[in-house]
Write an enzyme that holds these catalytic residues in place. Structure first.
Site, PDB file in Angstrom:
ATOM      1  N   GLY A  26       0.833  -1.199   0.000  1.00 46.37           N
ATOM      2  CA  GLY A  26       0.000   0.000   0.000  1.00 46.37           C
ATOM      3  C   GLY A  26       0.864   1.244   0.000  1.00 46.37           C
ATOM      4  N   GLN A  28       2.738   2.870   2.370  1.00 48.39           N
ATOM      5  CA  GLN A  28       4.100   2.707   2.889  1.00 48.39           C
ATOM      6  C   GLN A  28       4.830   1.565   2.199  1.00 48.39           C
ATOM      7  OE1 GLN A  28       5.980   4.459   5.012  1.00 48.39           O
ATOM      8  NE2 GLN A  28       4.409   5.979   5.481  1.00 48.39           N
ATOM      9  N   SER A  53      -2.866  -5.304  -5.460  1.00 51.23           N
ATOM     10  CA  SER A  53      -1.560  -4.645  -5.538  1.00 51.23           C
ATOM     11  C   SER A  53      -0.529  -5.467  -6.300  1.00 51.23           C
ATOM     12  CB  SER A  53      -1.034  -4.372  -4.121  1.00 51.23           C
ATOM     13  OG  SER A  53      -1.899  -3.535  -3.404  1.00 51.23           O
ATOM     14  N   ASP A  83      -2.938  -2.191  11.041  1.00 48.91           N
ATOM     15  CA  ASP A  83      -2.760  -2.738  12.390  1.00 48.91           C
ATOM     16  C   ASP A  83      -3.680  -3.917  12.675  1.00 48.91           C
ATOM     17  OD1 ASP A  83      -0.772  -0.922  13.154  1.00 48.91           O
ATOM     18  OD2 ASP A  83      -2.238   0.573  13.782  1.00 48.91           O
ATOM     19  N   GLN A  86      -2.531  -7.400  11.200  1.00 48.74           N
ATOM     20  CA  GLN A  86      -1.177  -7.905  11.416  1.00 48.74           C
ATOM     21  C   GLN A  86      -1.124  -9.182  12.251  1.00 48.74           C
ATOM     22  OE1 GLN A  86       1.713  -5.003  12.687  1.00 48.74           O
ATOM     23  NE2 GLN A  86       1.135  -3.538  11.095  1.00 48.74           N
ATOM     24  N   HIS A 108       5.131   0.803  12.817  1.00 45.15           N
ATOM     25  CA  HIS A 108       4.316   1.318  13.921  1.00 45.15           C
ATOM     26  C   HIS A 108       4.282   0.230  14.984  1.00 45.15           C
ATOM     27  CE1 HIS A 108       1.328   3.352  16.228  1.00 45.15           C
ATOM     28  NE2 HIS A 108       0.295   2.610  15.837  1.00 45.15           N
TER      29      HIS A 108
END
EC number: 1.1.1.86
Length: 329
Positions: A26, A28, A53, A83, A86, A108
């Site tokens: 995405g 990042q 993607s 998040d 994950q 993060h």
């Protein structure tokens, strides 16, 4: 004074002969992958089957594998997924492929800070977190610049995790601008607080309330939009460039005086007390618990609030005005 580290402080050669798997492609993910690739690193991408993607990553010149295959092949695994996804991906696809000497990294600290992901002791666990969106990370790198980044070490199995994290930060261009050392706890808590109290939650509600106040008083909605939303960027750009002082140096005396005498009528000790409560909810895990439970239920409250906010008058007015801005086309 906190120290920033730059190109000369990091050794990119530490990444030589390492295969780096970027999990997710995405905002990042694409920036990390392409910047590392352009820095001479061996980069592959891990995506779920049928990911939209995949074609983009392939057209960008990258090899794409399933998440499991990518993690099996990789020496370095960078998790760049939302998040809420994950933990599940980690347990099913990543953890079974971890071996001694591998590096597990994040942008993060949410899942590590709140114990959702618990890596084995035989891997390094580090963080490299650019302080900007992916397109900016990529754009600045391509223009010979960089975006400042944070880096942290949660687990140093190899004895070299800190230097490795700094090398990765250099690979994506972070050390061109400067990187700041932190830890997973500090990064996670400050990031969540900034989003909730200031950047997203605080600012969104401030903008909407200002807009509503003017419209309810009989002013044109279009003027209310300009004054309470459109001009936010002009002020923020001045703040980013030179802090609050330079912003105040750049505005009229009328605006500066109004800043001093009216600002604290809105943002006062009561506001700060609420900010402290928000921070406490983050620190003690209340927010994380609520967010995880919300996601486990398929986000019913978030979906409802998203829909309600999308119908606010400021959105309708803004859409109409922006369609007439030639410089946005």
């Amino acid at each position: 004074m906190t120290q920033l580290f730059y190109d000369t402080d990091a050794d990119l050669s530490l990444l030589n002969n390492k295969t780096i798997a970027i999990i997710g492609y995405g905002s990042q993910g694409h920036a990390h992958a392409l910047n590392l690739k352009d820095s001479g690193m061996d980069v592959i991408v891990g995506l779920y089957k049928g990911s939209k993607s995949e074609s983009k990553a392939i057209s960008d010149g990258l090899q794409v594998f399933s998440v499991s295959e990518a993690c099996e092949k990789a020496d370095w695994i960078m998790i760049l997924l939302p998040d809420e996804f994950q933990k599940d991906v980690y347990l099913k696809e990543i953890e079974p492929n971890l071996k001694e000497g591998k590096i597990l990294s994040f942008a993060h600290g949410f899942n590590i800070r709140f114990g959702l992901i618990k890596p084995p002791s035989f891997v390094d666990v580090v963080m490299i977190a650019p302080k900007g969106p992916g397109h900016t990370v990529r754009w600045e790198y391509q223009n010979g610049q960089g975006v400042p980044a944070l880096f942290a070490v949660e687990q140093d199995s190899s004895g070299n995790a800190r230097s490795l994290a700094m090398a990765y930060a250099k690979g994506i261009g972070g050390t061109r601008a400067g990187i700041l050392e932190t830890n997973f706890k500090e990064e996670t808590e400050t990031d969540l607080f900034g989003e909730q109290a200031v950047l997203c939650g605080g600012l969104s509600e401030l903008v909407k309330s200002g807009f509503e106040t003017l419209v309810e008083a009989g002013y044109q909605p279009e003027l209310a939009y300009f004054e309470c939303l459109h001009e936010v960027k002009l002020i923020v750009d001045l703040m980013v460039k030179g802090g609050l002082s330079q912003m105040r140096d750049s505005i009229s005396n009328t605006a500066e005086y109004g800043d001093y005498v009216s600002g604290k009528r809105l943002i006062n000790s009561d506001t700060k007390k609420e900010m402290q409560k928000i921070l406490k909810d983050i620190q003690d895990g209340t927010f994380a618990k609520n967010f995880v439970e919300e996601c486990d239920k398929n986000k019913p409250l978030m979906t409802k609030l998203r829909e309600e906010n999308s119908k606010h008058e400021i959105e309708k007015v803004g859409k109409g005005l922006r369609s007439m801005f030639s410089w946005l086309k």
